[in-house]
Motif scaffolding. Structure first.
Motif, PDB file in Angstrom:
ATOM      1  N   UNK A  98      26.457  49.664  49.177  1.00 27.84           N
ATOM      2  CA  UNK A  98      26.605  48.695  50.270  1.00 27.84           C
ATOM      3  C   UNK A  98      26.289  47.272  49.828  1.00 27.84           C
ATOM      4  N   UNK A  99      25.679  47.129  48.644  1.00 29.02           N
ATOM      5  CA  UNK A  99      25.345  45.769  48.201  1.00 29.02           C
ATOM      6  C   UNK A  99      26.511  45.092  47.462  1.00 29.02           C
ATOM      7  N   UNK A 100      27.579  45.824  47.206  1.00 28.97           N
ATOM      8  CA  UNK A 100      28.757  45.232  46.536  1.00 28.97           C
ATOM      9  C   UNK A 100      29.336  44.136  47.430  1.00 28.97           C
ATOM     10  N   UNK A 101      29.390  42.912  46.881  1.00 28.81           N
ATOM     11  CA  UNK A 101      29.722  41.757  47.736  1.00 28.81           C
ATOM     12  C   UNK A 101      31.043  41.099  47.334  1.00 28.81           C
ATOM     13  N   UNK A 102      31.907  40.898  48.307  1.00 30.66           N
ATOM     14  CA  UNK A 102      33.184  40.199  48.095  1.00 30.66           C
ATOM     15  C   UNK A 102      33.652  39.667  49.444  1.00 30.66           C
ATOM     16  N   UNK A 103      34.555  38.665  49.377  1.00 30.69           N
ATOM     17  CA  UNK A 103      35.048  38.077  50.629  1.00 30.69           C
ATOM     18  C   UNK A 103      36.372  38.743  51.028  1.00 30.69           C
ATOM     19  N   UNK A 145      34.655  28.988  38.277  1.00 32.31           N
ATOM     20  CA  UNK A 145      33.890  28.657  39.489  1.00 32.31           C
ATOM     21  C   UNK A 145      32.542  29.363  39.358  1.00 32.31           C
ATOM     22  N   UNK A 146      31.529  28.754  39.942  1.00 28.98           N
ATOM     23  CA  UNK A 146      30.189  29.343  39.821  1.00 28.98           C
ATOM     24  C   UNK A 146      30.086  30.615  40.661  1.00 28.98           C
ATOM     25  N   UNK A 147      29.548  31.679  40.058  1.00 26.72           N
ATOM     26  CA  UNK A 147      29.427  32.944  40.793  1.00 26.72           C
ATOM     27  C   UNK A 147      28.146  32.910  41.619  1.00 26.72           C
ATOM     28  N   UNK A 152      31.828  36.960  44.638  1.00 32.70           N
ATOM     29  CA  UNK A 152      31.865  35.758  45.485  1.00 32.70           C
ATOM     30  C   UNK A 152      31.571  34.506  44.647  1.00 32.70           C
ATOM     31  N   UNK A 153      32.494  33.553  44.687  1.00 31.17           N
ATOM     32  CA  UNK A 153      32.275  32.306  43.940  1.00 31.17           C
ATOM     33  C   UNK A 153      32.045  31.145  44.906  1.00 31.17           C
ATOM     34  N   UNK A 201      43.476  29.691  48.796  1.00 27.54           N
ATOM     35  CA  UNK A 201      42.766  30.807  48.143  1.00 27.54           C
ATOM     36  C   UNK A 201      42.083  30.368  46.858  1.00 27.54           C
ATOM     37  N   UNK A 202      42.596  29.300  46.222  1.00 34.93           N
ATOM     38  CA  UNK A 202      41.975  28.786  44.999  1.00 34.93           C
ATOM     39  C   UNK A 202      42.459  29.462  43.726  1.00 34.93           C
TER      40      UNK A 202
END
Ligand code: FES
Length: 291
Positions: A98-103, A145-147, A152-153, A201-202
Motif C-alpha cells: 500500500x505504500x507504493x506511490x504514483x499519481x 525531475x526530482x523524485x 512521484x516527481x 503531463x511533462x
C-alpha cells in the motif's frame, strides 16, 4: 495447327495482370490490418498463458528509515487482456504494498498525471498496454525531475515554465454583449487544433536533452502553449508581439536543437518540434527590418 501467342501479346497480358488496382491496394491494406490484429492477439494470448506480468518498479522514500536508498521492487501481477501499466501498478499497490506511490486520476489519457518512464521511454501509464511491452516491465519516475517518492516527481519547475508563457487567452477587444462568445474561423481553429491537445503531463520536457541541461529553457510544452495562443487570430497585434517577445528570448525557441524527442514521446501526438520551428520563423519575421 500452331496456337502460339505472339510475344508482344503475351507481354501485354502479363503487364495487365500485374498492374495494381485501387481494389488490390484496399485488399492489401485490409490483409495487413488483419495480420497486425492477429499478431497483437497472439502477443496478448501468450501473456495470458504466462498469466502474470513481471513489474520492476523504482522505489525511494526519503522520509522512511531503510527506504532512503533507491532500489527496484519486483511485483508479479496477474495479466488480463487490455491491462495497462497503470492497471498493473494499481493492482500491485492494492494487493502487495500500500505504500507504493504514483499519481493517477482520469485513467483515460486526459488528466496527464501518470506520465512515467516505462521500459526506457516516457509514456502515460493509463495509455500503455502491457501486451505491447517486453517483460519484465521496468517502471521509473520521469527522468530529469526530482523524485519525491517512488514514481512521484516534483512538477513545480514544469509548471513554472508553463506559467512563464502566460497560458491563457488575452484579447485586446471584448465582444459588445457580455456573454457573447468570441468566434474564430474554422481555418484558424484547425491550425491550432493539435496544440490545444496538451495535457500538461511533462513527458516532452522529461525527454528533452536541452531542458535537462538548461533549467532556464522554456521547454517544448511551454513553447507549444505559447504557439497555441500566438497563432490564435482572436488575440490582437499587441498581444501577438508580447507573445513573440517571450518566446524569442535567450532561453526560448532558439534553444531547441530539433531533436524531435518531444514529438516522439507526446501521448497526444502533438507535432511539438514543428510548432517550435514555426515560432522560430515568426520570430525571424518579427525582427526583419525593411528600409
Ligand atoms: Fe489521467 Fe493517465 S490517469 S492521463
Amino acid at each position: 495447327m500452331s496456337t502460339q501467342v505472339p510475344d508482344s501479346q503475351t507481354q501485354t497480358e502479363t503487364e495487365t495482370e500485374t498492374e495494381e488496382t485501387p481494389g488490390d491496394r484496399a485488399r492489401a491494406r485490409r490483409d495487413a490490418a488483419r495480420e497486425d490484429r492477429a499478431q497483437k492477439e497472439a502477443a496478448e494470448e501468450s501473456l495470458e498463458d504466462e498469466e502474470t506480468v513481471h513489474l520492476k518498479v523504482f522505489r525511494y522514500d526519503p522520509e522512511v528509515e531503510g527506504k532512503m536508498e533507491p532500489r527496484f521492487d519486483d511485483f508479479h501481477v496477474p495479466f488480463e487482456k487490455g491491462m495497462t501499466v497503470l492497471d498493473a501498478l494499481i493492482y500491485a499497490r492494492d494487493t502487495y504494498d500500500a505504500s507504493l506511490t504514483f499519481r493517477h486520476s482520469c485513467r483515460q489519457a486526459i488528466c496527464g498525471s501518470d506520465a512515467l518512464f516505462v521500459n526506457g521511454k516516457q509514456r502515460l501509464g493509463c495509455k500503455t498496454q502491457l501486451s505491447e511491452l517486453a517483460d519484465p516491465v521496468r517502471v521509473e519516475p520521469l527522468p530529469h525531475a526530482e523524485v519525491r517518492k517512488d514514481l512521484v516527481v516534483d512538477m513545480s519547475h514544469f509548471y513554472d515554465q508553463m506559467e512563464a508563457v502566460e497560458p491563457y487567452f488575452q484579447t485586446d477587444e471584448t465582444p459588445d454583449g457580455e456573454l457573447e462568445e468570441q468566434r474564430q474561423t474554422r481555418e484558424n481553429r484547425e491550425k491550432i487544433k493539435m496544440s490545444t491537445r496538451c495535457i500538461w503531463c511533462g513527458a516532452c520536457m522529461s525527454s528533452c536533452n536541452i531542458a535537462a541541461g538548461n533549467n532556464e529553457y522554456l521547454g517544448p510544452a511551454a513553447i507549444n502553449k505559447a504557439y497555441r495562443f500566438a497563432m490564435d487570430e482572436r488575440e490582437g497585434e499587441d498581444m501577438q508581439q508580447h507573445r513573440l517577445n517571450i518566446i524569442e528570448q535567450e532561453n526560448g525557441v532558439w534553444r531547441c536543437q530539433t531533436q524531435f524527442s518531444c514529438t516522439e514521446v507526446c501521448p497526444k501526438d502533438i507535432p511539438l518540434t514543428e510548432h517550435i520551428q514555426e515560432l522560430k520563423r515568426e520570430a525571424v519575421k518579427n525582427n526583419l527590418k525593411f528600409w
